[in-house]
Write a protein that holds these residues in place. Structure first.
Motif, short mmCIF file in Angstrom:
data_model
loop_
_atom_site.label_atom_id
_atom_site.label_comp_id
_atom_site.label_asym_id
_atom_site.label_seq_id
_atom_site.Cartn_x
_atom_site.Cartn_y
_atom_site.Cartn_z
N GLU A 458 0.80 -1.22 0.07
CA GLU A 458 -0.09 -0.04 0.09
C GLU A 458 0.86 1.11 0.01
OE1 GLU A 458 -2.55 -0.21 3.27
OE2 GLU A 458 -3.63 -1.97 2.72
N GLU A 459 2.13 1.14 0.48
CA GLU A 459 2.88 2.37 0.56
C GLU A 459 3.65 2.63 -0.90
OE1 GLU A 459 3.33 -0.73 2.05
OE2 GLU A 459 4.14 -0.43 4.08
N GLU A 460 4.32 3.64 -0.95
CA GLU A 460 5.06 4.32 -2.11
C GLU A 460 6.39 3.77 -1.98
OE1 GLU A 460 4.47 8.23 -2.87
OE2 GLU A 460 2.39 8.25 -3.59
N PHE A 461 7.03 3.71 -0.86
CA PHE A 461 8.28 3.25 -0.75
C PHE A 461 8.59 2.48 0.34
CE2 PHE A 461 8.38 7.52 -2.86
CZ PHE A 461 9.06 7.00 -3.92
N ILE A 462 9.30 1.26 0.35
CA ILE A 462 9.93 0.74 1.48
C ILE A 462 11.43 0.55 1.77
CG2 ILE A 462 7.73 -0.69 1.47
CD1 ILE A 462 9.28 -2.89 -0.02
N PRO A 463 11.65 0.27 2.64
CA PRO A 463 13.22 0.54 3.08
C PRO A 463 13.94 -0.76 2.43
CG PRO A 463 12.24 0.93 5.18
CD PRO A 463 10.94 0.50 4.22
N ILE A 464 15.15 -0.68 1.97
CA ILE A 464 15.86 -1.68 1.30
C ILE A 464 17.33 -1.60 2.03
CG2 ILE A 464 16.88 -0.30 -0.41
CD1 ILE A 464 15.86 -3.91 -0.69
N GLY A 465 17.65 -0.55 2.73
CA GLY A 465 19.07 -0.63 3.53
C GLY A 465 19.42 0.58 4.07
N LYS A 466 20.39 0.47 5.07
CA LYS A 466 20.93 1.76 5.45
C LYS A 466 22.37 1.89 5.06
CE LYS A 466 19.92 2.82 9.97
NZ LYS A 466 19.97 2.90 11.35
N ALA A 467 22.75 3.02 5.10
CA ALA A 467 24.16 3.32 4.54
C ALA A 467 24.50 4.81 5.22
CB ALA A 467 24.22 3.88 3.02
N TYR A 468 26.09 4.78 5.52
CA TYR A 468 26.40 5.86 6.30
C TYR A 468 27.92 6.38 5.87
CZ TYR A 468 28.19 1.70 8.59
OH TYR A 468 28.70 0.40 9.10
N GLY A 469 28.17 6.11 4.58
CA GLY A 469 29.37 6.19 4.02
C GLY A 469 29.51 6.27 2.54
N GLY A 470 30.76 7.08 2.08
CA GLY A 470 30.63 7.16 0.39
C GLY A 470 30.50 8.72 0.15
N TYR A 471 30.26 9.63 0.89
CA TYR A 471 30.06 10.83 0.54
C TYR A 471 31.30 11.71 1.17
CZ TYR A 471 27.64 10.15 5.11
OH TYR A 471 27.41 9.48 6.31
N GLU A 506 25.64 1.66 -4.21
CA GLU A 506 26.41 0.66 -4.56
C GLU A 506 26.42 -0.41 -3.39
OE1 GLU A 506 30.21 0.98 -7.14
OE2 GLU A 506 30.92 1.07 -4.90
N PHE A 507 26.52 -1.60 -3.85
CA PHE A 507 26.49 -2.93 -2.84
C PHE A 507 27.24 -4.10 -3.33
CE2 PHE A 507 22.65 -2.81 -5.78
CZ PHE A 507 22.76 -3.92 -5.96
N ASP A 508 27.41 -4.85 -2.65
CA ASP A 508 28.16 -6.01 -3.00
C ASP A 508 27.28 -7.21 -3.56
OD1 ASP A 508 30.49 -4.82 -2.29
OD2 ASP A 508 31.34 -6.48 -0.94
N PRO A 525 26.04 -1.97 1.71
CA PRO A 525 25.64 -0.78 0.76
C PRO A 525 26.44 0.38 1.24
CG PRO A 525 24.09 -1.12 2.73
CD PRO A 525 25.20 -2.20 2.54
N ARG A 526 26.82 1.30 0.03
CA ARG A 526 27.51 2.66 0.38
C ARG A 526 27.07 3.55 -0.56
NH1 ARG A 526 29.59 -2.48 -1.75
NH2 ARG A 526 31.28 -1.93 -3.23
N PHE A 527 27.23 4.83 -0.38
CA PHE A 527 26.72 5.74 -1.36
C PHE A 527 27.87 5.58 -2.40
CE2 PHE A 527 24.15 7.63 1.74
CZ PHE A 527 23.69 8.70 1.50
#
Length: 574
Positions: A458-471, A506-508, A525-527
């Motif tokens: 029913e939602e438009e978006f759902i979470p796929i992961g968390k990232a905190y680096g690459g920027y 980007e992800f492995d 995952p990373r930016f």
């Protein structure tokens, strides 16, 4: 005479460490606390900070999942689990942090709690009680009884300790070892060595306090900290001199301990995974090895081909796999290092020396073993890399031939050269406040994929992961400015955002995870880029994720009959 400490003292110190900026300052805070403890308190405090409720080598687990603690918390706080607790947890990105905030904010929880000073042995006994019972109702009752007498910050870290992993305060085992060394005026390397061979932060802290680090001894069937590799791109290599090359398998890192009929397997997070792989257990029992510790990889191996990691996931976490799973996903253990041979550890010997001894054991006891290749030049390296990919492996490992086994370290002695798994365009859904040097900014992000045209949601978006680096720092500043404009909700340190900021991630790899709404998570995952030029309509969909996952499974892989990446002496000797 040392002053007695309480569990609240410990949790307050942990919270202070989380809020402190800079590794050295965090280490000093922890060292100051540890230096004032009695022997018993020191052992327990070090364990609770570094390992959790139980020592890693104990094999014990409280087996309290996030749903069990979440349901207990919802009951305690007199809120609806599905309509209140779960949305709050999604917003904060942390079950324990959600419970902490609810314990503080809800009238029902405030009314029921009457905090008292808990000693560390009393908390240890609660952990033991949780280990002793198996039913969810029994575990929840133990939790509720304890929480009635705890403050919110104690409850948060009590739950995180049950997870037997990181307390998520920017203070991992390496920092704790440095804090122990500082507290009792020892060289960090000496303390680290003692910790590696005892496998216990509590025992290590006591040995350091009593100036008996030289008494640390290694015991078979207690896992050792793994040597880690630093990721690097082939074009970033300055020199190939001194390195040997082997393929990086698409499997699961494993440490195998054996002596005669006794065999145990440990994962990289030092958990005992022996019962999940009875086929490996049976195979190595038949070999009747002398006291041995092998470092290697578990892979699904079928039709002379290493199968995708996604198929190995069918075996991971299954404590007692049935005959059908064993036949459908047969596994193999491939050794690439030897840490203990006969009656003594050999991790202080060079890689070449360890490999020579491994080769003898491999030939004597028919143990699969990686092949290593000298690298002539960068062109040759690329050929080897392409061969590894054709086998279905992740890439290459480059290892310094004269390196010792640098347990628990991530340096340049081992390098992993991998091809990125892929990228998705995602939308930022939540921003989480950073800690340490990133305190005061939002630097951790929950990223989502589109399901607005998916009839299952029913939602438009759902979470796929968390990232905190690459920027970069500049990009982070610009994102934080944009985040202020997009904020629509605030849950403590977490902001709910309008889905407008697009991140190319980007992800492995893509992994099945039935505990998530998407049913999948991204591995590492990373930016890759902040796509200021894109909008929410450009975000990839869950069906794109599912398609990528299936393509990985269906991809053709060359078998091991020509240019193999490992040897099996039982076959080559026939």
């Amino acid at each position: 005479m040392t002053k007695s400490t309480t569990f609240h003292d410990l949790c307050s110190t942990i919270q202070t460490i989380r809020e402190t900026r800079g590794s050295n300052a965090k280490i000093s805070t922890c060292a100051s606390y540890l230096s004032k403890l009695s022997d018993d308190e020191l052992s327990l405090a070090s364990r609770f900070i570094g390992e959790g409720a139980f020592e890693n080598v104990s094999g014990k687990r409280a087996s309290v999942g996030s749903r069990t603690s979440g349901l207990a918390a919802a009951d305690f706080c007199e809120i609806d689990y599905d309509h209140v607790f779960k949305p709050c947890r999604t917003a904060t990105g942390s079950s324990s942090e959600t419970i902490e905030k609810l314990m503080f904010a809800t009238p029902g929880a405030r009314r029921k709690r009457e905090p008292r000073p808990w000693s560390l042995p009393e908390v240890e006994q609660v952990f033991e009680n949780l280990f002793d019972v198996s039913g969810r109702a029994d575990k929840q009752q133990i939790l509720l009884n304890a929480w009635r007498e705890m403050t919110p910050v104690e409850i948060k870290y009590f739950i995180r300790m049950l997870g037997q992993g990181s307390l998520r305060i920017g203070f991992e085992t390496r920092s704790l070892v440095s804090a122990i060394a500082k507290a009792f005026d020892h060289d960090s390397e000496t303390v680290r060595y003692a910790h590696m061979i005892t496998g216990s932060t509590g025992k290590t802290a006591l040995l350091a306090k009593k100036n008996r680090l030289d008494e640390a001894t290694f015991k078979l069937f207690h896992p050792l900290s793994f040597m880690l590799a630093s990721p690097i791109e082939s074009r970033a290599l300055e020199t190939l001199n001194g390195y040997i090359c082997e393929e990086k398998f698409d499997g699961m890192r494993c440490q195998l301990h054996a002596e005669g009929n006794q065999v145990k397997l440990f994962s990289r997070d030092l958990n005992d995974i022996t019962t999940s792989f009875p086929d490996i257990l049976s195979d190595f029992r038949e070999k009747q090895l002398p006291p041995t510790v092998l470092d290697g990889e578990i892979c699904v191996f079928k039709e002379n081909t290493i199968q995708p990691f996604q198929l190995l996931q069918k075996r991971m976490g299954v404590k007692k796999p049935g005959k059908k799973i064993l036949e459908k996903y047969p596994v193999i253990f491939i050794a690439y290092d030897l840490l203990y041979n006969g009656r003594q550890p050999i991790f202080d010997e060079t890689l070449n020396e360890r490999r020579a001894q491994l080769r003898d054991i491999s030939e004597t006891y028919n143990i699969p073993m990686t092949l290593q290749f000298p690298v002539d030049d960068r062109e040759h390296l690329q050929e080897l890399f392409d061969e590894a990919l054709s086998h279905g492996n992740e890439g290459l490992m480059l290892k310094k031939e004269d390196s010792t086994y640098e347990y628990g370290q991530r340096r340049k002695s081992w390098l992993k050269v991998k091809k990125p798994g892929g990228t998705f365009d995602t939308v930022m859904m939540y921003a989480h406040a950073g800690s340490g040097k990133r305190g005061g900014t939002y630097s951790d992000f929950t990223l989502g994929i589109s399901v607005k045209d998916d009839e299952r949601y029913e939602e438009e978006f759902i979470p796929i992961g968390k990232a905190y680096g690459g920027y970069t720092d500049e990009e982070l500043k610009r994102m934080n400015k944009k985040i202020k404009e997009l904020t629509v909700e605030k849950y403590g340190p977490t902001l709910g955002l309008l889905p407008q900021l697009v991140i190319e991630i980007e992800f492995d790899d893509v992994q099945v995870n039935k505990r998530t709404k998407a049913g999948y998570t991204l591995r590492l995952p990373r930016f890759k880029a902040i796509r200021w030029d894109l909008g929410p309509d450009d975000v990839d969909t869950l069906k794109d994720v599912e398609r990528y996952y299936q393509q990985k499974i269906d991809a053709e892989r060359t078998d091991q009959s020509e240019n193999p990446s490992f040897i099996r002496p039982s076959l080559t000797s026939q």
